[in-house]
Write an enzyme that holds these catalytic residues in place. Sequence first.
Site, short mmCIF file in Angstrom:
data_model
loop_
_atom_site.label_atom_id
_atom_site.label_comp_id
_atom_site.label_asym_id
_atom_site.label_seq_id
_atom_site.Cartn_x
_atom_site.Cartn_y
_atom_site.Cartn_z
N LYS A 83 18.40 65.97 49.92
CA LYS A 83 19.47 66.72 49.89
C LYS A 83 19.30 67.73 48.57
O LYS A 83 19.09 67.33 47.65
CB LYS A 83 20.77 66.23 49.81
CG LYS A 83 21.93 66.60 50.51
CD LYS A 83 23.05 65.41 50.36
CE LYS A 83 24.42 66.07 51.16
NZ LYS A 83 25.45 65.12 50.72
C1 E4P Z 1 28.24 65.84 52.29
O1 E4P Z 1 27.11 65.66 52.82
C2 E4P Z 1 29.44 65.53 51.36
O2 E4P Z 1 28.84 64.19 50.66
C3 E4P Z 1 30.91 65.23 51.64
O3 E4P Z 1 31.23 65.51 52.98
C4 E4P Z 1 31.77 65.77 50.75
O4 E4P Z 1 33.04 65.51 51.10
P1 E4P Z 1 34.27 65.64 49.99
O5 E4P Z 1 34.82 67.15 49.99
O6 E4P Z 1 35.33 64.95 50.72
O7 E4P Z 1 33.78 65.25 48.62
#
Ligand code: E4P
Length: 215
Positions: A83
């Site tokens: 990522k």
């Molecule tokens: C996605 O890959 C992220 O880890 C995640 O969905 C972030 O979500 P949040 O806005 O609840 O932290």
Amino acid sequence: MKLFIDSGNLKEIEALVPLGIIDGITTNPSLLAKEGGDYRGLLKRICQIVKGPTSAEVVATDADGMVREGRELAAIDEHIVVKVPFTKAGVIACKTLAEEGNKVNVTLIFSPTQALIAAKVGATYVSPFVGRLDDIATSGMNLIAEIVEIFGNYEFTTEVLVASVRHSIHIVEAARMGADICTCPAAVIEGMFKHPLTDIGLERFLKDWEKAGLR
Ligand code: E4P
């Protein structure tokens, strides 16, 4: 639509995977930091349990550093998806890592132009954050509709991974729009099962059966 768990917590993952509805996992630095300890070992264990795409994010901010970290993360397990954040460095790193045969998830996507750029450099997934857009009074789901439409107009194989999901309505809307994946916190996935009429209905069936004394 595929369903991923957005978590680095083994207990949550071990509780949901046996249901047979989990296709993958996403983590991020905040989620792994919450678990503490040996994050590489944790990622390996998650991959063994899920046996599906498991996103692990780089923390370097320059392209060379991201590529180096991405290669190290990818070496942990065949299921690791590297990522990278959507920055210019992240875009360069995505192209390099993708050309080397790695799966790449470009995260922190908040506009259709960012998603388009990520697709052009070979991202396997783009992660638009719907909840964080809703938080600032901008429709997260409008962004999903735009990205799904744009990707559908061309031959991009990049999948739309709806992230920052906060509730079941996000999931329903994503599925109606034809998004490829929703990644959800464990509590949101638990919520997908619940309906009071199911509970009331089952209670009544069992009571009636008991009353009749059938064997
Ligand atoms: C996605 O890959 C992220 O880890 C995640 O969905 C972030 O979500 P949040 O806005 O609840 O932290």
